[in-house]
Design a protein around this motif. Structure first.
Motif, mmCIF file in Angstrom:
data_model
loop_
_atom_site.group_PDB
_atom_site.id
_atom_site.type_symbol
_atom_site.label_atom_id
_atom_site.label_comp_id
_atom_site.label_asym_id
_atom_site.label_seq_id
_atom_site.Cartn_x
_atom_site.Cartn_y
_atom_site.Cartn_z
ATOM 1 N N MET A 1 0.830 -1.180 0.000
ATOM 2 C CA MET A 1 0.000 0.000 0.000
ATOM 3 C C MET A 1 0.878 1.247 0.000
ATOM 4 S SD MET A 1 -2.986 -0.939 2.735
ATOM 5 C CE MET A 1 -4.404 -0.167 2.002
ATOM 6 N N LYS A 2 0.477 2.215 -0.773
ATOM 7 C CA LYS A 2 1.227 3.471 -0.802
ATOM 8 C C LYS A 2 0.757 4.372 0.338
ATOM 9 C CE LYS A 2 -1.871 5.973 -3.824
ATOM 10 N NZ LYS A 2 -2.022 6.946 -4.847
ATOM 11 N N TYR A 3 1.586 5.304 0.702
ATOM 12 C CA TYR A 3 1.271 6.253 1.757
ATOM 13 C C TYR A 3 1.595 7.649 1.265
ATOM 14 C CZ TYR A 3 0.894 8.437 6.332
ATOM 15 O OH TYR A 3 0.507 9.238 7.378
ATOM 16 N N GLN A 4 0.596 8.528 1.280
ATOM 17 C CA GLN A 4 0.793 9.919 0.878
ATOM 18 C C GLN A 4 0.921 10.757 2.143
ATOM 19 O OE1 GLN A 4 1.190 11.358 -2.245
ATOM 20 N NE2 GLN A 4 1.712 13.109 -0.989
ATOM 21 N N LEU A 150 -3.423 6.353 5.559
ATOM 22 C CA LEU A 150 -3.127 5.216 4.688
ATOM 23 C C LEU A 150 -4.348 4.865 3.836
ATOM 24 C CD1 LEU A 150 -0.901 3.184 3.981
ATOM 25 C CD2 LEU A 150 -1.794 1.706 5.777
ATOM 26 N N ILE A 151 -5.519 4.839 4.453
ATOM 27 C CA ILE A 151 -6.763 4.562 3.719
ATOM 28 C C ILE A 151 -6.999 5.647 2.673
ATOM 29 C CG2 ILE A 151 -9.282 4.487 3.936
ATOM 30 C CD1 ILE A 151 -8.794 3.119 6.707
ATOM 31 N N SER A 153 -4.814 7.573 1.253
ATOM 32 C CA SER A 153 -3.793 7.487 0.213
ATOM 33 C C SER A 153 -4.113 6.410 -0.813
ATOM 34 C CB SER A 153 -2.424 7.181 0.835
ATOM 35 O OG SER A 153 -2.005 8.214 1.674
ATOM 36 N N ASN A 154 -4.833 5.386 -0.388
ATOM 37 C CA ASN A 154 -5.131 4.261 -1.263
ATOM 38 C C ASN A 154 -6.569 4.258 -1.772
ATOM 39 O OD1 ASN A 154 -2.643 2.436 -1.342
ATOM 40 N ND2 ASN A 154 -2.828 3.048 0.796
ATOM 41 N N SER A 155 -7.290 5.325 -1.484
ATOM 42 C CA SER A 155 -8.680 5.424 -1.917
ATOM 43 C C SER A 155 -8.736 5.573 -3.432
ATOM 44 C CB SER A 155 -9.348 6.629 -1.251
ATOM 45 O OG SER A 155 -10.631 6.803 -1.784
ATOM 46 N N LYS A 156 -9.613 4.819 -4.049
ATOM 47 C CA LYS A 156 -9.788 4.897 -5.496
ATOM 48 C C LYS A 156 -10.808 5.974 -5.871
ATOM 49 C CE LYS A 156 -7.929 0.597 -6.561
ATOM 50 N NZ LYS A 156 -6.560 0.701 -6.794
#
Length: 163
Positions: A1-4, A150-151, A153-156
């Motif tokens: 998972m990526k993290y912004q 984290l959620i 950052s990975n939200s579509k």
């Protein structure tokens, strides 16, 4: 998972890198204050800043002293002036919220937190509490912040706002 990471997380990482601090074992309020030329005093009064100096309540346990240090450091680094005299109540609350948020990320920096594999909430709280010397409450808040970021950052889902 990526993290912004957020701007605050990036600023704290840069701050710690400039002080050559890379691991939780290096998080020492006395050393940080010394490297910033900010006097720090431990007295039996409520933690506060006064004339560019930090006062930490000597009656508190070390983990709360560390959290208070992060909060008070924000007041010195990012805020200005006397917070009691001639200030709007809402603005004072805003400054306190910002200082609390800063302390949360300062005491448990994301770039350090990312080094740990966390599988469950309880495991994460345990790791954060013990590695970063913070209270259960702060560990839980910080873990929630990290998880939410984290959620996000990975939200579509992309949200578009129109006038």
């Amino acid at each position: 998972m990526k993290y912004q990471s957020t701007l605050l997380e990036d600023a704290i990482k840069k701050f710690y890198n400039q002080l050559n601090i890379h691991n939780p074992s290096q998080l020492d309020m006395r050393e940080i204050a010394k490297s910033l030329n900010i006097p720090i005093h431990f007295l039996p009064i409520h933690s506060r800043t006064y004339n560019g100096e930090i006062i930490i309540d000597s009656r508190l346990p070390p983990e709360i002293q560390w959290e208070d240090f992060g909060h008070e450091l924000c007041h010195i680094l990012l805020q200005y002036g006397n917070q009691i005299i001639n200030i709007n109540t809402l603005f004072l609350e805003y400054q306190e919220w910002k200082a609390n948020n800063f302390a949360l990320h300062f005491c448990v920096p994301t770039f350090m937190l990312q080094k740990y594999k966390i599988s469950t909430i309880n495991e994460g709280i345990y790791i954060i509490k013990n590695k970063f010397n913070v209270t259960d409450e702060i560990a839980k808040k910080r873990l929630n912040h990290y998880r939410n970021q984290l959620i996000q950052s990975n939200s579509k889902t992309t949200y578009w706002f129109y006038k």
